[in-house]
Write an enzyme that holds these catalytic residues in place. Structure first.
Site, PDB file in Angstrom:
ATOM      1  N   SER A  13      13.951 -13.775  -0.498  1.00 63.10           N
ATOM      2  CA  SER A  13      12.835 -13.219   0.170  1.00 63.10           C
ATOM      3  C   SER A  13      11.975 -13.951   0.671  1.00 63.10           C
ATOM      4  O   SER A  13      12.153 -15.404   0.794  1.00 63.10           O
ATOM      5  CB  SER A  13      12.508 -12.315  -1.083  1.00 63.10           C
ATOM      6  OG  SER A  13      12.028 -13.014  -1.965  1.00 63.10           O
ATOM      7  N   VAL A  69      10.825 -14.519   3.791  1.00 63.09           N
ATOM      8  CA  VAL A  69      11.113 -15.574   5.038  1.00 63.09           C
ATOM      9  C   VAL A  69      10.402 -14.657   6.153  1.00 63.09           C
ATOM     10  O   VAL A  69      10.976 -14.936   7.221  1.00 63.09           O
ATOM     11  CB  VAL A  69      12.776 -15.718   5.245  1.00 63.09           C
ATOM     12  CG1 VAL A  69      13.349 -16.612   3.966  1.00 63.09           C
ATOM     13  CG2 VAL A  69      13.596 -14.376   5.137  1.00 63.09           C
ATOM     14  N   ILE A 107      19.300  -5.122  -7.891  1.00 61.67           N
ATOM     15  CA  ILE A 107      19.892  -3.808  -8.488  1.00 61.67           C
ATOM     16  C   ILE A 107      18.867  -2.927  -8.233  1.00 61.67           C
ATOM     17  O   ILE A 107      19.256  -1.474  -7.901  1.00 61.67           O
ATOM     18  CB  ILE A 107      19.592  -4.071 -10.200  1.00 61.67           C
ATOM     19  CG1 ILE A 107      20.874  -4.875 -10.534  1.00 61.67           C
ATOM     20  CG2 ILE A 107      19.822  -2.844 -10.988  1.00 61.67           C
ATOM     21  CD1 ILE A 107      20.915  -5.607 -11.952  1.00 61.67           C
ATOM     22  N   GLU A 108      17.684  -2.879  -8.278  1.00 66.91           N
ATOM     23  CA  GLU A 108      16.605  -1.812  -7.772  1.00 66.91           C
ATOM     24  C   GLU A 108      16.856  -1.095  -6.368  1.00 66.91           C
ATOM     25  O   GLU A 108      16.454  -0.064  -5.953  1.00 66.91           O
ATOM     26  CB  GLU A 108      15.157  -2.321  -7.844  1.00 66.91           C
ATOM     27  CG  GLU A 108      14.966  -2.304  -9.394  1.00 66.91           C
ATOM     28  CD  GLU A 108      13.431  -3.254  -9.512  1.00 66.91           C
ATOM     29  OE1 GLU A 108      13.042  -3.816  -8.715  1.00 66.91           O
ATOM     30  OE2 GLU A 108      12.982  -2.989 -10.673  1.00 66.91           O
ATOM     31  N   LYS A 151      23.172 -24.627   6.879  1.00 63.32           N
ATOM     32  CA  LYS A 151      24.469 -23.952   6.278  1.00 63.32           C
ATOM     33  C   LYS A 151      24.539 -22.429   6.462  1.00 63.32           C
ATOM     34  O   LYS A 151      23.176 -21.634   6.477  1.00 63.32           O
ATOM     35  CB  LYS A 151      24.307 -24.342   4.657  1.00 63.32           C
ATOM     36  CG  LYS A 151      24.402 -25.727   4.308  1.00 63.32           C
ATOM     37  CD  LYS A 151      25.402 -26.547   5.132  1.00 63.32           C
ATOM     38  CE  LYS A 151      26.711 -26.590   4.356  1.00 63.32           C
ATOM     39  NZ  LYS A 151      27.686 -27.229   5.063  1.00 63.32           N
ATOM     40  N   CYS A 160     -16.743  -5.002   0.819  1.00 62.19           N
ATOM     41  CA  CYS A 160     -16.704  -4.184  -0.563  1.00 62.19           C
ATOM     42  C   CYS A 160     -17.437  -5.118  -1.899  1.00 62.19           C
ATOM     43  O   CYS A 160     -18.557  -5.126  -1.818  1.00 62.19           O
ATOM     44  CB  CYS A 160     -15.251  -3.793  -0.779  1.00 62.19           C
ATOM     45  SG  CYS A 160     -15.105  -2.489  -1.734  1.00 62.19           S
ATOM     46  N   GLN A 186     -21.700  -5.738  -2.745  1.00 67.89           N
ATOM     47  CA  GLN A 186     -22.137  -5.445  -3.923  1.00 67.89           C
ATOM     48  C   GLN A 186     -22.819  -6.646  -4.603  1.00 67.89           C
ATOM     49  O   GLN A 186     -24.041  -6.875  -5.016  1.00 67.89           O
ATOM     50  CB  GLN A 186     -21.264  -5.062  -5.135  1.00 67.89           C
ATOM     51  CG  GLN A 186     -20.346  -3.857  -4.653  1.00 67.89           C
ATOM     52  CD  GLN A 186     -19.328  -3.139  -5.441  1.00 67.89           C
ATOM     53  OE1 GLN A 186     -18.932  -3.743  -6.378  1.00 67.89           O
ATOM     54  NE2 GLN A 186     -18.842  -1.999  -5.057  1.00 67.89           N
ATOM     55  N   HIS A 231     -13.659  -1.589   3.758  1.00 69.35           N
ATOM     56  CA  HIS A 231     -12.768  -2.740   4.325  1.00 69.35           C
ATOM     57  C   HIS A 231     -12.548  -2.642   5.499  1.00 69.35           C
ATOM     58  O   HIS A 231     -11.365  -2.503   6.277  1.00 69.35           O
ATOM     59  CB  HIS A 231     -11.399  -2.851   3.295  1.00 69.35           C
ATOM     60  CG  HIS A 231     -11.728  -3.152   1.659  1.00 69.35           C
ATOM     61  ND1 HIS A 231     -11.953  -4.264   1.555  1.00 69.35           N
ATOM     62  CD2 HIS A 231     -11.851  -2.149   0.836  1.00 69.35           C
ATOM     63  CE1 HIS A 231     -11.934  -4.287   0.007  1.00 69.35           C
ATOM     64  NE2 HIS A 231     -11.855  -3.030  -0.357  1.00 69.35           N
ATOM     65  N   GLU A 254     -11.364  -5.090   7.416  1.00 71.03           N
ATOM     66  CA  GLU A 254     -10.202  -6.109   7.850  1.00 71.03           C
ATOM     67  C   GLU A 254      -8.899  -5.200   7.819  1.00 71.03           C
ATOM     68  O   GLU A 254      -7.939  -5.740   8.452  1.00 71.03           O
ATOM     69  CB  GLU A 254     -10.132  -7.030   6.644  1.00 71.03           C
ATOM     70  CG  GLU A 254      -9.921  -6.647   5.252  1.00 71.03           C
ATOM     71  CD  GLU A 254     -10.761  -6.193   4.355  1.00 71.03           C
ATOM     72  OE1 GLU A 254     -11.957  -5.795   4.781  1.00 71.03           O
ATOM     73  OE2 GLU A 254     -10.705  -6.194   2.900  1.00 71.03           O
TER      74      GLU A 254
HETATM   75  N1  GLN Z   1     -14.607  -3.850  -8.006  1.00 72.83           N
HETATM   76  C1  GLN Z   1     -15.537  -3.005  -7.060  1.00 72.83           C
HETATM   77  C2  GLN Z   1     -15.217  -1.675  -6.941  1.00 72.83           C
HETATM   78  O1  GLN Z   1     -14.434  -1.184  -7.452  1.00 72.83           O
HETATM   79  C3  GLN Z   1     -15.121  -3.539  -5.490  1.00 72.83           C
HETATM   80  C4  GLN Z   1     -13.800  -3.206  -5.120  1.00 72.83           C
HETATM   81  C5  GLN Z   1     -13.469  -3.763  -3.727  1.00 72.83           C
HETATM   82  O2  GLN Z   1     -13.787  -4.886  -3.466  1.00 72.83           O
HETATM   83  N2  GLN Z   1     -12.284  -3.394  -3.147  1.00 72.83           N
HETATM   84  O3  GLN Z   1     -16.253  -1.094  -6.621  1.00 72.83           O
END
Ligand code: GLN
Length: 544
Positions: free
Chosen positions: A13, A15, A149-150, A188, A380, A384, A506, A508
């Site tokens: 796995s 790769v 197996i899974e 190989k 996120c 905070q 998020h 990203e």
């Molecule tokens: N632990 C934080 C929360 O639950 C931030 C979560 C995160 O960064 N995805 O709010």
């Protein structure tokens, strides 16, 4: 009914089967064939949301709030399409629905078996995503390697689909690895022959073999694979390691994968990877570079921050710079000075995270960014961190904290979302998926997005505590994005700082190489433009 491509893995796995699958999706889409991609994960967890990043890397969240395998991130980035919950199937989900039905009495009188009950459930999930996405081709990747197996029930379900549909509607692609034996200096093929034999023993003859290798693969090796594995030599395609994952579609298209697949599936569409190639060219020929620190808990495992890393690369393309990542252990900042650890970086990202380890180190990173005018993007948990640091060090709220880490804090500036109170089950119960945020006109966020309402994906339980909104904003924090009713703070900024912004979501997860996320794009632009001073700014300037 659409056509199906099943991607399995052999030999070992890790790769790049996920990237290969995503690349095949890009190739087909660029040729005007509509595609969707589904991942079949054989493990027994219902989803990876409860797994440690050490086990699994990043958890990718879909718009509709499913916590999924990180390969879905590759799929979305390569085919530039949002996927949904249905695109991720695990053995855990399959067993759960079959067992729920059994308890309800749906099979009353029957014995529940792997075949046909589990296999039927798998097949129905494959057929249903194909139907619901209305695609011409569904690409289905099976996690793990053949022989696990899974994975057996998934392979059997695929065998049955191949049996049920016309031959021309299914294609099986097997991704293998050619080990290099240093002593004799050769690649190989034996492990590939064995893994194909294993696949055939389950009733599946591969149509295409993609041979991963860290060395150039000579034609005679490919011919040998073709002969022993009974595959068309045209469909025995080498895939050597390349410097960027975004080159893979170009490499495979050039080697005839698109032509072969379309021909076998009876589809048409001309090659057109021009804009993709331009993107890769820009990526490979930057005009300069910036260094960005990612301050996290799992930094030795880059997969834990995969989408963050990719988003930075996308933003680099947009800004014509190479983004070097300095991976910083948050805990290092607890024992060494921030000056030591962060000196010279052009920007700092504090990504998402859970648990107390490294929290105080992340706060120190935020202090460093704020007091020196270094661009900061908090994702996120990173928002905070930014809010807590500001409360403690600018608003004078000593001991301010998130109740995740200090339930007794005198100033709980980050507290549990109301809907999260009393939740005991850990799996799938966070605030998950896309929610709208209204942006404050004139804010950094509004200028970056050039919009006033955006949808972004969430995965958290804690949030900005509104009881502290007044004191924080009076001291210079800008609330620049909220839920449309104003009740939840989704984006905040440090007023007067060149770029210090945190998001409760998020971003990203939505960046694409061809469409970089605006916040990452502007963050990298700031990192490129600003030369951070060697010493902290005057306290007054730093606070504002
Ligand atoms: N632990 C934080 C929360 O639950 C931030 C979560 C995160 O960064 N995805 O709010």
């Amino acid at each position: 009914m659409p056509k199906f491509i099943f991607v399995t893995g052999g030999v070992v796995s890790s790769v790049g089967k996920g990237i290969t699958t995503a690349s095949l999706g890009r190739i087909l889409k660029s040729r005007g064939v509509s595609v969707s991609i589904q991942k079949l994960d054989p493990y027994l967890n219902v989803d990876p949301g409860t797994m440690s990043p050490y086990q699994h890397g990043e958890v990718f969240v879909t718009v509709d709030g499913a916590e999924t395998d990180l390969d879905l991130g590759h799929y979305e980035r390569f085919i530039d399409q949002d996927l949904t919950r249905e695109a991720s199937v695990t053995s855990g989900q399959v067993y759960m629905s079959v067992l729920d039905r059994e308890r309800r009495g749906d099979y009353l009188g029957g014995t529940i078996q792997a075949v046909p009950h589990l296999t039927n459930e798998i097949k129905s999930r494959i057929y249903s995503v194909a139907e619901n996405t209305n695609c011409q081709v569904l690409i289905c990747e099976v996690g793990g390697t053949v022989g696990d197996i899974e994975g057996e029930t998934f392979i059997e379900a695929i065998r049955q689909i191949r049996h049920e549909l016309p031959r021309a509607d299914c294609l099986s692609v097997h991704v293998t690895f050619l080990p290099w034996v240093g002593a004799t200096g050769e690649l190989k093929t034996k492990p590939t022959q064995h893994s194909v034999r294993e696949l055939r023993s389950k009733g599946i003859q591969p149509d295409v073999i993609l041979a991963r290798s860290d060395h150039p693969v000579p034609r005679d090796i490919l011919d040998k694979i073709a002969l022993f594995c009974d595959v068309d030599p045209r469909a025995t395609i080498p895939m050597e390691t390349v410097s960027s994952i975004y080159e893979v579609p170009l490499l495979l298209e050039e080697r005839g994968l698109g032509d072969y697949v379309l021909e076998r599936l009876g589809l048409e569409g001309a090659r057109d990877l021009d804009s993709w190639r331009q993107m890769v060219d820009r990526l490979k020929h930057p005009a300069g570079s910036v260094e960005v620190a990612i301050v996290g808990k799992y930094v030795e495992l880059h997969d834990a921050y995969l989408s963050v890393k990719e988003s930075l690369a996308h933003a680099g393309i947009a800004n014509n710079v190479d983004v070097d990542v300095r991976w910083v252990h948050a805990e290092d900042l607890e024992v060494r000075s921030a000056e030591d650890v962060l000196a010279g970086v052009d920007g700092i990202i504090v990504p998402g995270g859970f648990g107390e380890r490294g929290w105080e180190g992340k706060i120190k990173a935020a202090t460093y960014a704020r007091t020196r005018g270094v661009p900061y993007l908090g994702l996120c948990l990173g928002m905070q961190v930014m809010v807590t640091e500001f409360a403690r060090n600018v608003c004078g709220l000593a001991g301010a904290n998130s109740t995740e880490f200090d339930p007794e804090s005198p100033y709980p500036v980050i507290s549990l979302l109301e809907e999260q109170q009393g939740i005991v089950n850990k799996g799938g119960t966070m605030r998950l998926g896309a929610y709208p945020a209204r942006l404050a006109p004139g804010s950094l966020a509004a200028r970056a997005y050039e919009d006033d309402l955006v949808w972004e994906r969430h995965r958290h339980r804690w949030e900005f505590n509104n009881a502290y909104r007044d004191v924080l904003t009076a001291n210079g924090l800008v609330v620049s994005g909220t839920s449309p009713d104003g009740s939840l703070v989704e984006i905040s900024e440090i007023g007067g700082h060149p770029f210090m912004l945190g998001t409760q979501f998020h971003p990203e997860l939505q960046s694409r190489p061809t469409r970089p996320h605006p916040l990452f794009r502007e963050f990298v632009a700031a990192a490129r433009a600003i030369t951070p001073p060697a010493t902290p700014l005057e306290p007054a300037a730093a606070a504002r």
